[in-house]
Write a protein that holds these residues in place. Sequence first.
Motif, PDB file in Angstrom:
ATOM      1  N   ASN A  75      16.710  37.146  47.992  1.00 51.09           N
ATOM      2  CA  ASN A  75      17.962  36.364  47.822  1.00 51.09           C
ATOM      3  C   ASN A  75      17.943  36.293  46.153  1.00 51.09           C
ATOM      4  O   ASN A  75      18.975  36.656  45.311  1.00 51.09           O
ATOM      5  CB  ASN A  75      18.180  35.001  48.226  1.00 51.09           C
ATOM      6  N   GLN A 121      21.200  41.130  55.706  1.00 50.80           N
ATOM      7  CA  GLN A 121      22.299  40.289  55.313  1.00 50.80           C
ATOM      8  C   GLN A 121      22.255  39.705  53.883  1.00 50.80           C
ATOM      9  O   GLN A 121      23.611  39.715  53.545  1.00 50.80           O
ATOM     10  CB  GLN A 121      22.475  39.094  56.330  1.00 50.80           C
ATOM     11  N   ARG A 167      23.759  42.693  51.881  1.00 55.31           N
ATOM     12  CA  ARG A 167      25.199  43.194  52.007  1.00 55.31           C
ATOM     13  C   ARG A 167      25.940  42.061  50.990  1.00 55.31           C
ATOM     14  O   ARG A 167      26.970  42.412  50.593  1.00 55.31           O
ATOM     15  CB  ARG A 167      25.656  42.993  53.550  1.00 55.31           C
ATOM     16  N   ARG A 168      25.422  40.983  50.918  1.00 57.03           N
ATOM     17  CA  ARG A 168      26.226  39.848  50.091  1.00 57.03           C
ATOM     18  C   ARG A 168      26.241  40.297  48.623  1.00 57.03           C
ATOM     19  O   ARG A 168      27.250  39.981  47.818  1.00 57.03           O
ATOM     20  CB  ARG A 168      25.596  38.509  50.036  1.00 57.03           C
ATOM     21  N   HIS A 169      25.290  41.121  48.238  1.00 51.80           N
ATOM     22  CA  HIS A 169      25.045  41.474  47.003  1.00 51.80           C
ATOM     23  C   HIS A 169      25.358  43.157  46.805  1.00 51.80           C
ATOM     24  O   HIS A 169      24.698  43.643  45.727  1.00 51.80           O
ATOM     25  CB  HIS A 169      23.492  40.988  46.344  1.00 51.80           C
TER      26      HIS A 169
END
Length: 846
Positions: free
Chosen positions: A645, A668, A671-673
């Motif tokens: 993260n 997961q 995918r956010r970044h």
Amino acid sequence: MRAVLMAGGSGTRLRPLTCDLAKPMVPILNRPIAEHIINLLKKHNIKEVIATLHYLPDVMRDYFQDGSDFGVQMTYAVEEDQPLGTAGCVKNVEELLNDTFLVISGDSVTDFDLSTAIEFHKSRKSKATLVLTRVPNPVEFGVVITDEEMRINRFLEKPSTSEIFSDTVNTGTYILEPSVLEYLPANEECDFSKDLFPLLLEKGEPMYGYVAEGYWCDVGHLDAYRDAQYDALEGKVSVDFAYKEEKPGVWVGQNTFIDSTVKIEPPVLIGDNCRIGPRVKIEAGTVIGDNVTVGSYANLKRPIIWNGAIIGDEAHLRACTISRGTRIDRHAHVLEGAVVGALSRVGEEAQISPSVRVWPSKSIESGATLNINLIWGNSAQRNLFVQRGVQGLANIDITPEFAVKLGAAYGSTLKPGVQVAVSRDQRSISRMVSRSLMAGLMSVGINIQNLEATAIPLARMVLPTLSVAGGIHVRVHPDRPDYILIEIFDSQGINISKGKEKKIEGAYFKEDLRRAQIQEIGSVSYPSQIIETYSKGFAEHLNLSAIANSGSKIVLDYGYGVSGAVLPQLLKKFECDAVVLNASLNQVSLSATEREGLLTQLGQVVEALKANFGVQVSANGEQLILMDESGMPVRGQMLTALMVNLMLTANPRSTVVVPVHVSSAVEQIARRHDGKVIRTKANPTALMEASQTNPNVVFGGSEEMGFIFPQLHPGFDAMFCIAKLIEMLTIQERTLGQIRTELPRVSHKSYTMRCPWTAKGSLMRHLVENHSTENLELVDGVKIIDAKSDSWVLILPDAGDPLVHIYANSNDREWTDENLRKYRNYVQEFVEQEQGVEPSKAEVLL
């Protein structure tokens, strides 16, 4: 139809039996392996045999001559200058092969139905058909997977234990069309499994696998050699016996005298012209060659005795191998697994301990006890390297003499005169082992750059600056305080490849060790400014102003390790406020319980000082556990997710590399970044190589191995990770506690249970065959994916122990618990069915 008999092997793992004859000429039931193969070919109406020879070719030519005495026509092709490999030697006789032909290995014992295999080949219009079989432990062989039509779609030559995906293996017997040889270069070394067959797959040529019924044993090592003898005696394989069966299970040659008081327990084979004295006891499984004399009261428990041996009165032989012309004197003992080379002598009341090997023409004095191999060395183990280097009990398995030989074996794979860097942790046992390794390296003409007690990240980083061919690091094992771990690096600081490991093992077990002249003995030098070099690279990859202006207070627990001598200097230089615990060097390794006690202490100090976070450093500077601002530990899968993260927040649209078993929280987060995740095999070398070779990788690793920052160096580095944490937390203006709350909620659980080595391959094959291909990933072990719920289960064989690890991963905790339980029962029931293991034996090892 013609057959090519590949008979060029030197049989290095059968030494000392093959010091004076090629492996195909080693006797099984007093006849060469090659003779049993020729009898099998003749049985299936294959009477034209081309033998390809390299090692000691005259032995085979003199024995078989033109083949007429054996009912076949023999032709010989000798590889004069260099071995051409399994495929190259067949290419070498291409002009003799104008129709479908069979290739068979000269070092295996089998009774396969070759006629049926040939019919299968022709019915499929195959260009190449591999004769396959199923074995309990496929690590030593090429593993093959076929589709429903038996067309080959995947194979892997000699996989590691974690790479096994089937127990169906290549037996070295092939039925080929002459046209496939056109793909091979002339007069060059090439291999069927490594070169030709992958090329045929790539070209889309029809290539099939025929799973043969019957017996097959690759006589590749001494244990297999004995097993093949016993299996043949017990009728597990159909072979021709050279002698008359005098009574059920007792075969005796011509002109042999057996005293009436001899006790024989069948099955037993006794050759021609033997003399067996009074009161001798011969137990089941014993094989006695031609022209052997056995004295009175001798006790023979399943030995294999070659031609011309003399066994004295009251001698005791236990499941050993006695080569031709050897003399075992009165009351001598040769114990289980021992091998005595040709023309040797074992004196009266001498003892050869289990698994000891004696090279030819040696003399063991009366009353002596031999516990080590003669000529040199004390071990006949099959493998040196496990998943993470060479390891063993300190000063029991990893002894000074072992380390000297290992150093010489490694050095013998390098060019004379090159340099190798050697480093270690601060403990006396590591100093002893590293000095022994250096002695071995110097003995083969390798120069030493001695880094002495150095944190392993420093050693990896400075290697490319020292112009060395490689490096060695010695330390107490991070997970087993009574073990020593020896890791060998390439010139860039990456753990060496499996291929390089095999070369070192080959030199070690063959005792093929170079000896330098006096003037060529290696030298030792001591590089300076190691910490300065590391510090410079450290600074180049950090935002120093962010660290200096962070106002952070951190608490560092070094666990009495060597990193405590390095990191405080660096952090002080970068104006970081650090409270240091347990920084003094300690000769005693911390147990898991003691380390947990220090972790509790660390949490209390972090909370009392209101520090930003705390860190416990371990594994000689490679691994860490974090403590957030409230004194709560961040470890395990949460630690990996937290680091991913932070790194992807700082470097969006970048790539991270993690092992196959890590939680799907990393995907997961990626995918956010808009990032990418690459998964590798669960071993350090795979992680390091993937982090270096793939573009745009900013981070790699996992909590149990450590974290990689590939821009700095290729290895794991807890010290740089700490500085990077300070930088990222400052710039992102977040705390560890805040980041913890933002992490995806993924249920990830694991379960470790016993699985015998012999069941691992069949278990993996069973899993592959009973799940849809589109739901499988075979990066490492077998991963079964539930695409609907983004969940998976991974069954991963352990590379070093008879264990299997089961990982279940899902956003749904109930799914995780249910499938972990399901596959735990699946594995346990399979193991019990395959091995007859009682349920209590397959216990969890958490």
